[in-house]
Motif scaffolding. Structure first.
Motif, short mmCIF file in Angstrom:
data_model
loop_
_atom_site.label_atom_id
_atom_site.label_comp_id
_atom_site.label_asym_id
_atom_site.label_seq_id
_atom_site.Cartn_x
_atom_site.Cartn_y
_atom_site.Cartn_z
N GLN A 88 0.91 -1.39 -0.09
CA GLN A 88 0.00 -0.39 -0.04
C GLN A 88 0.82 1.10 -0.40
O GLN A 88 1.78 1.75 1.30
CB GLN A 88 -1.02 -0.08 1.54
N GLN A 89 1.00 2.31 -1.40
CA GLN A 89 1.41 3.52 -0.88
C GLN A 89 0.42 4.45 -1.28
O GLN A 89 -0.41 5.00 -1.81
CB GLN A 89 2.31 3.29 -1.82
N ILE A 90 0.73 4.73 -0.08
CA ILE A 90 -0.16 6.30 0.37
C ILE A 90 0.14 7.06 -0.33
O ILE A 90 1.57 7.96 -0.08
CB ILE A 90 -0.20 6.67 1.31
N SER A 96 -8.10 5.13 0.54
CA SER A 96 -6.99 5.82 -0.19
C SER A 96 -5.73 5.97 -0.42
O SER A 96 -5.30 6.24 0.49
CB SER A 96 -7.83 7.34 -0.46
N ALA A 97 -5.04 5.21 -1.35
CA ALA A 97 -3.82 4.71 -1.55
C ALA A 97 -3.37 3.79 -2.82
O ALA A 97 -4.64 3.46 -3.77
CB ALA A 97 -3.14 4.24 -0.49
N GLN A 149 -4.78 2.72 -8.52
CA GLN A 149 -4.87 4.47 -7.35
C GLN A 149 -6.60 4.10 -6.77
O GLN A 149 -7.90 3.85 -7.92
CB GLN A 149 -4.78 5.27 -8.42
N TYR A 183 -2.66 0.58 -4.53
CA TYR A 183 -2.26 -1.17 -3.78
C TYR A 183 -1.13 -1.50 -5.51
O TYR A 183 -1.35 -1.35 -6.64
CB TYR A 183 -3.30 -1.41 -3.91
N GLU A 212 -9.39 6.63 4.83
CA GLU A 212 -8.06 6.18 4.87
C GLU A 212 -6.86 5.03 3.71
O GLU A 212 -6.15 4.93 4.15
CB GLU A 212 -7.44 6.34 6.93
#
Lengths: 114, 111
Positions: A36-38, A87-88, A110, A90, A85
């Motif tokens: 997961q990349q925020i 929202s990121a 996204q 993947y 939260e």
């Protein structure tokens, strides 16, 4: 050589809805990762598979996230119900058997949760 | 707790202006330090692996070095196509092999 394939590319959902992401790793790669990349942060490992089995899911929010890898190839990651939260981007990655030295990443999905 | 901190968060350079990116880490028993490049809308792409203090790796205009507490990514005479986010990661020794990433340095090279 084909790379790691992910779909969909983008997904917009409302909070409390469910969503699923799909990943097809590089052929022959035994290890598959979901990150997961925020926005503005580095990727964070959610779950790691070795063939069919889960090797590490210590950072997976198990009350809402689930993942499976069928027949040691494709994998799906599901979120139910989604929160704001989540929202990121993947990212799915794969590597050769037992090797973390060189990960090959897909372009990611996204996710926007409204 | 294993930690990776990158600095600066963002860096803007003129074409040809050399500089360095920093990656500081705290991990008990480093097994490997990795540099990745990430372009907008793409997944990270592997650049280098470093295993021991004093080790250096080079690729085109990039050179990565490693000490006992940090790594540097040196960029010599950069070009606009070097613009990207550069991510540093360390291999965590406990349990399954996995990488812990820093937050990245967003590099912009102006022509």
């Amino acid at each position: 050589e084909a790379g790691v394939a992910q779909s969909p590319r983008y997904k917009i959902i409302e909070k409390r809805q469910s969503v699923a992401f799909w990943c097809n790793p590089i052929s022959g790669h035994a290890t598959l990762y979901w990150y997961q990349q925020i926005l503005g942060q580095g990727p964070k490992l959610l779950i790691q598979f070795q063939n069919n089995g889960v090797v590490d899911d210590s950072q997976l929010p198990k009350d809402r996230f689930s993942a499976e890898r069928l027949k040691g190839v494709d994998s799906t990651l599901k979120i139910q119900p989604a929160k704001l939260e989540d929202s990121a981007v993947y990212l799915c990655a794969s590597s050769a058997q037992g090797s973390v030295e060189k990960l090959f990443f897909g372009s990611g999905t996204q996710l926007s949760v409204l | 707790e294993d930690q990776v901190t990158q600095s600066p968060e963002a860096l803007r350079l003129q074409e040809g202006e050399s500089s360095s990116l920093n990656c500081s880490y705290t991990v008990s028993g480093l097994r490997g330090l990795f540099w990745y490049r990430q372009d907008p809308g793409k997944g990270p792409e592997f650049l280098f692996t470093l295993y021991s203090a004093g080790e250096e790796k080079e690729k085109e205009r990039l050179k990565a070095t490693l000490t006992k507490k940090e790594s540097f990514l040196h960029i010599t005479a950069p070009k606009p196509e070097d613009s990207a986010t550069y991510l540093c990661a360390v291999q965590v020794p406990q349990g399954a092999q996995k990488l812990v990433f820093g937050q990245g340095t967003r590099l912009t090279i102006n022509p």
